[in-house]
Design a protein around this motif. Structure first.
Motif, PDB file in Angstrom:
ATOM      1  N   THR A  77      18.528  40.690  29.707  1.00  0.00           N
ATOM      2  CA  THR A  77      18.049  40.318  28.374  1.00  0.00           C
ATOM      3  C   THR A  77      18.368  41.385  27.334  1.00  0.00           C
ATOM      4  O   THR A  77      18.166  41.166  26.142  1.00  0.00           O
ATOM      5  CB  THR A  77      16.525  40.092  28.391  1.00  0.00           C
ATOM      6  OG1 THR A  77      15.880  41.285  28.868  1.00  0.00           O
ATOM      7  CG2 THR A  77      16.171  38.934  29.293  1.00  0.00           C
ATOM      8  N   GLY A  78      18.863  42.538  27.766  1.00  0.00           N
ATOM      9  CA  GLY A  78      19.234  43.587  26.820  1.00  0.00           C
ATOM     10  C   GLY A  78      20.679  43.535  26.421  1.00  0.00           C
ATOM     11  O   GLY A  78      21.175  44.418  25.713  1.00  0.00           O
ATOM     12  N   CYS A  79      21.386  42.503  26.867  1.00  0.00           N
ATOM     13  CA  CYS A  79      22.817  42.349  26.570  1.00  0.00           C
ATOM     14  C   CYS A  79      23.016  41.085  25.745  1.00  0.00           C
ATOM     15  O   CYS A  79      22.379  40.063  25.998  1.00  0.00           O
ATOM     16  CB  CYS A  79      23.604  42.272  27.875  1.00  0.00           C
ATOM     17  SG  CYS A  79      25.399  42.181  27.665  1.00  0.00           S
ATOM     18  N   SER A  80      23.893  41.141  24.766  1.00  0.00           N
ATOM     19  CA  SER A  80      24.081  39.996  23.870  1.00  0.00           C
ATOM     20  C   SER A  80      25.270  39.121  24.248  1.00  0.00           C
ATOM     21  O   SER A  80      25.520  38.111  23.603  1.00  0.00           O
ATOM     22  CB  SER A  80      24.277  40.491  22.433  1.00  0.00           C
ATOM     23  OG  SER A  80      25.432  41.312  22.343  1.00  0.00           O
ATOM     24  N   GLY A  81      25.997  39.495  25.292  1.00  0.00           N
ATOM     25  CA  GLY A  81      27.167  38.711  25.686  1.00  0.00           C
ATOM     26  C   GLY A  81      27.277  38.608  27.190  1.00  0.00           C
ATOM     27  O   GLY A  81      26.284  38.632  27.917  1.00  0.00           O
ATOM     28  N   VAL A  82      28.528  38.509  27.666  1.00  0.00           N
ATOM     29  CA  VAL A  82      28.801  38.395  29.099  1.00  0.00           C
ATOM     30  C   VAL A  82      29.822  39.450  29.490  1.00  0.00           C
ATOM     31  O   VAL A  82      30.815  39.659  28.782  1.00  0.00           O
ATOM     32  CB  VAL A  82      29.336  36.988  29.451  1.00  0.00           C
ATOM     33  CG1 VAL A  82      29.648  36.890  30.940  1.00  0.00           C
ATOM     34  CG2 VAL A  82      28.334  35.915  29.045  1.00  0.00           C
ATOM     35  N   VAL A  83      29.593  40.104  30.610  1.00  0.00           N
ATOM     36  CA  VAL A  83      30.519  41.108  31.140  1.00  0.00           C
ATOM     37  C   VAL A  83      30.976  40.646  32.517  1.00  0.00           C
ATOM     38  O   VAL A  83      30.165  40.220  33.338  1.00  0.00           O
ATOM     39  CB  VAL A  83      29.848  42.493  31.258  1.00  0.00           C
ATOM     40  CG1 VAL A  83      30.805  43.500  31.893  1.00  0.00           C
ATOM     41  CG2 VAL A  83      29.393  42.980  29.892  1.00  0.00           C
ATOM     42  N   VAL A  84      32.280  40.707  32.775  1.00  0.00           N
ATOM     43  CA  VAL A  84      32.817  40.315  34.080  1.00  0.00           C
ATOM     44  C   VAL A  84      33.728  41.415  34.600  1.00  0.00           C
ATOM     45  O   VAL A  84      34.380  42.121  33.825  1.00  0.00           O
ATOM     46  CB  VAL A  84      33.592  38.979  33.977  1.00  0.00           C
ATOM     47  CG1 VAL A  84      34.861  39.132  33.137  1.00  0.00           C
ATOM     48  CG2 VAL A  84      33.950  38.447  35.358  1.00  0.00           C
ATOM     49  N   LYS A  85      33.765  41.573  35.895  1.00  0.00           N
ATOM     50  CA  LYS A  85      34.634  42.570  36.516  1.00  0.00           C
ATOM     51  C   LYS A  85      36.084  42.139  36.354  1.00  0.00           C
ATOM     52  O   LYS A  85      36.448  40.992  36.634  1.00  0.00           O
ATOM     53  CB  LYS A  85      34.281  42.717  37.997  1.00  0.00           C
ATOM     54  CG  LYS A  85      34.924  43.908  38.671  1.00  0.00           C
ATOM     55  CD  LYS A  85      34.378  44.074  40.086  1.00  0.00           C
ATOM     56  CE  LYS A  85      34.938  45.324  40.737  1.00  0.00           C
ATOM     57  NZ  LYS A  85      34.388  45.505  42.111  1.00  0.00           N
ATOM     58  N   ARG A  86      36.927  43.051  35.904  1.00  0.00           N
ATOM     59  CA  ARG A  86      38.321  42.711  35.564  1.00  0.00           C
ATOM     60  C   ARG A  86      39.100  42.148  36.752  1.00  0.00           C
ATOM     61  O   ARG A  86      39.936  41.255  36.580  1.00  0.00           O
ATOM     62  CB  ARG A  86      39.039  43.964  35.032  1.00  0.00           C
ATOM     63  CG  ARG A  86      40.518  43.757  34.701  1.00  0.00           C
ATOM     64  CD  ARG A  86      40.677  42.755  33.588  1.00  0.00           C
ATOM     65  NE  ARG A  86      42.073  42.512  33.263  1.00  0.00           N
ATOM     66  CZ  ARG A  86      42.862  41.653  33.908  1.00  0.00           C
ATOM     67  NH1 ARG A  86      42.364  40.929  34.913  1.00  0.00           N
ATOM     68  NH2 ARG A  86      44.124  41.493  33.553  1.00  0.00           N
ATOM     69  N   SER A  87      38.823  42.619  37.951  1.00  0.00           N
ATOM     70  CA  SER A  87      39.565  42.160  39.128  1.00  0.00           C
ATOM     71  C   SER A  87      39.287  40.696  39.469  1.00  0.00           C
ATOM     72  O   SER A  87      40.020  40.095  40.250  1.00  0.00           O
ATOM     73  CB  SER A  87      39.233  43.035  40.335  1.00  0.00           C
ATOM     74  OG  SER A  87      37.845  42.983  40.641  1.00  0.00           O
ATOM     75  N   LEU A  88      38.248  40.112  38.877  1.00  0.00           N
ATOM     76  CA  LEU A  88      37.926  38.705  39.128  1.00  0.00           C
ATOM     77  C   LEU A  88      38.650  37.767  38.174  1.00  0.00           C
ATOM     78  O   LEU A  88      38.543  36.551  38.303  1.00  0.00           O
ATOM     79  CB  LEU A  88      36.417  38.494  38.985  1.00  0.00           C
ATOM     80  CG  LEU A  88      35.518  39.260  39.964  1.00  0.00           C
ATOM     81  CD1 LEU A  88      34.054  39.108  39.565  1.00  0.00           C
ATOM     82  CD2 LEU A  88      35.730  38.762  41.387  1.00  0.00           C
ATOM     83  N   VAL A  89      39.389  38.342  37.231  1.00  0.00           N
ATOM     84  CA  VAL A  89      40.040  37.548  36.185  1.00  0.00           C
ATOM     85  C   VAL A  89      41.550  37.513  36.402  1.00  0.00           C
ATOM     86  O   VAL A  89      42.163  38.550  36.685  1.00  0.00           O
ATOM     87  CB  VAL A  89      39.728  38.137  34.790  1.00  0.00           C
ATOM     88  CG1 VAL A  89      40.396  37.312  33.698  1.00  0.00           C
ATOM     89  CG2 VAL A  89      38.228  38.208  34.570  1.00  0.00           C
ATOM     90  N   THR A  90      42.143  36.334  36.268  1.00  0.00           N
ATOM     91  CA  THR A  90      43.593  36.197  36.379  1.00  0.00           C
ATOM     92  C   THR A  90      44.243  36.364  35.009  1.00  0.00           C
ATOM     93  O   THR A  90      43.576  36.234  33.980  1.00  0.00           O
ATOM     94  CB  THR A  90      43.970  34.826  36.964  1.00  0.00           C
ATOM     95  OG1 THR A  90      43.455  33.787  36.102  1.00  0.00           O
ATOM     96  CG2 THR A  90      43.369  34.648  38.353  1.00  0.00           C
ATOM     97  N   GLU A  91      45.533  36.627  35.014  1.00  0.00           N
ATOM     98  CA  GLU A  91      46.234  36.886  33.758  1.00  0.00           C
ATOM     99  C   GLU A  91      46.190  35.684  32.812  1.00  0.00           C
ATOM    100  O   GLU A  91      46.098  35.843  31.597  1.00  0.00           O
ATOM    101  CB  GLU A  91      47.688  37.275  34.036  1.00  0.00           C
ATOM    102  CG  GLU A  91      47.857  38.661  34.626  1.00  0.00           C
ATOM    103  CD  GLU A  91      47.333  39.748  33.700  1.00  0.00           C
ATOM    104  OE1 GLU A  91      47.421  39.588  32.477  1.00  0.00           O
ATOM    105  OE2 GLU A  91      46.814  40.757  34.215  1.00  0.00           O
ATOM    106  N   ASP A  92      46.270  34.478  33.371  1.00  0.00           N
ATOM    107  CA  ASP A  92      46.271  33.296  32.502  1.00  0.00           C
ATOM    108  C   ASP A  92      44.900  33.019  31.890  1.00  0.00           C
ATOM    109  O   ASP A  92      44.773  32.178  30.997  1.00  0.00           O
ATOM    110  CB  ASP A  92      46.761  32.063  33.270  1.00  0.00           C
ATOM    111  CG  ASP A  92      45.875  31.731  34.458  1.00  0.00           C
ATOM    112  OD1 ASP A  92      45.320  32.669  35.059  1.00  0.00           O
ATOM    113  OD2 ASP A  92      45.739  30.545  34.787  1.00  0.00           O
ATOM    114  N   GLN A  93      43.855  33.717  32.354  1.00  0.00           N
ATOM    115  CA  GLN A  93      42.520  33.549  31.769  1.00  0.00           C
ATOM    116  C   GLN A  93      42.270  34.512  30.615  1.00  0.00           C
ATOM    117  O   GLN A  93      41.306  34.338  29.878  1.00  0.00           O
ATOM    118  CB  GLN A  93      41.448  33.765  32.848  1.00  0.00           C
ATOM    119  CG  GLN A  93      41.423  32.687  33.922  1.00  0.00           C
ATOM    120  CD  GLN A  93      40.425  33.002  35.017  1.00  0.00           C
ATOM    121  OE1 GLN A  93      40.364  34.123  35.532  1.00  0.00           O
ATOM    122  NE2 GLN A  93      39.631  32.024  35.405  1.00  0.00           N
ATOM    123  N   MET A  94      43.127  35.506  30.452  1.00  0.00           N
ATOM    124  CA  MET A  94      42.952  36.469  29.372  1.00  0.00           C
ATOM    125  C   MET A  94      43.220  35.798  28.029  1.00  0.00           C
ATOM    126  O   MET A  94      44.150  35.000  27.893  1.00  0.00           O
ATOM    127  CB  MET A  94      43.896  37.659  29.559  1.00  0.00           C
ATOM    128  CG  MET A  94      43.717  38.397  30.876  1.00  0.00           C
ATOM    129  SD  MET A  94      42.066  39.089  31.081  1.00  0.00           S
ATOM    130  CE  MET A  94      42.050  40.326  29.781  1.00  0.00           C
TER     131      MET A  94
END
Length: 253
Positions: A77-94
């Motif tokens: 609740t102290g964060c205003s957005g979403v943070v994801v670990k970079r290794s979980l993201v593919t290049e086409d999702q950037m």
């Protein structure tokens, strides 16, 4: 929280000066409420979701899914957005965008963003997330529209995931039992050589305009900001295409 302060006092004695150290113990009471610390005197301090708590406490951490991967999820609740670990993201999702993330200590960090699909007891659906290399948890869900409260996760989420796993297992079993289909290829293709394709490209009247574009090295501008052109390589005509809206501007040939 206890803070030990050691100020230094200078005492003058004639021309000589000597320093003596004064130890002062200062005790400060801290109350934590909804991701924000409040000192006894009413001063407010932000609590970062990236900084471990100084004392053990129960955090709203659950299991979730990013894409097709199981991850640890913190509802913060102290964060205003979403943070994801970079290794979980593919290049086409950037997304190709870089945003500034302000940390609890007041410093700022520029991080790339990505659009990912998450499935958790607190939120299900696509989100635009800040990509960080080593966040405390794989996925940190802040106060975004549609997110459940930390104490109100979807109680049926685990059962739903179990049902999906059973269905996928059955489908995988059927797929393994199904024999591979033989690819049907016209017999004429077996006799085609690169030289035959080169001759056909030069004699085909429908390719006159394309051959002219190869000769002039014309680059065609597209409405989405992309570019395309035709070129020759080892006698054969190829098409090259690039767009900032596709695969982060990757060039296809």
């Amino acid at each position: 929280m206890s803070v030990t302060d050691k100020p230094t006092q200078t005492v003058s004695v004639g021309r000589k000066q000597r320093r003596k150290e004064i130890k002062q113990e200062v005790s400060v009471d801290v109350e934590v409420d909804d991701g924000e610390s409040r000192l006894q005197d009413g001063t407010h301090m932000n609590v970062s979701c990236n900084v471990p708590a100084p004392t053990p406490c129960k955090m709203p951490v659950v299991e979730g899914v990013v894409g097709s991967q199981r991850v640890s999820v913190l509802r913060d609740t102290g964060c205003s957005g979403v943070v994801v670990k970079r290794s979980l993201v593919t290049e086409d999702q950037m997304t190709g965008e870089v945003r500034t993330c302000t940390l609890a200590d007041g410093s700022s960090l520029k991080v790339p963003t990505a659009t990912v699909v998450v499935d958790t007891p607190y939120y299900v659906g696509p989100v635009v997330a800040w990509c960080m290399e080593t966040p405390v948890y794989d996925l940190i869900l802040g106060n975004i529209d549609g997110a459940r409260a930390p104490d109100e996760p979807d109680s049926s989420w685990n059962q739903r995931m179990a049902d999906i796993a059973v269905v996928e297992t059955r489908a995988q079993r059927k797929l393994k039992e199904r024999p591979y289909r033989t690819l049907k290829v016209p017999a004429a293709l077996k006799e085609v050589q690169p030289s035959d394709i080169e001759t056909a490209q030069q004699e085909d009247d429908s390719l006159v305009k394309i051959r002219d574009m190869v000769t002039s090295d014309e680059v065609k501008e597209r409405r989405d900001g992309g570019k395309s052109r035709f070129f020759k390589h080892r006698g054969l005509i190829y098409r090259e295409y690039q767009s900032p809206a596709v695969a982060n501007g990757r060039t296809f040939k």
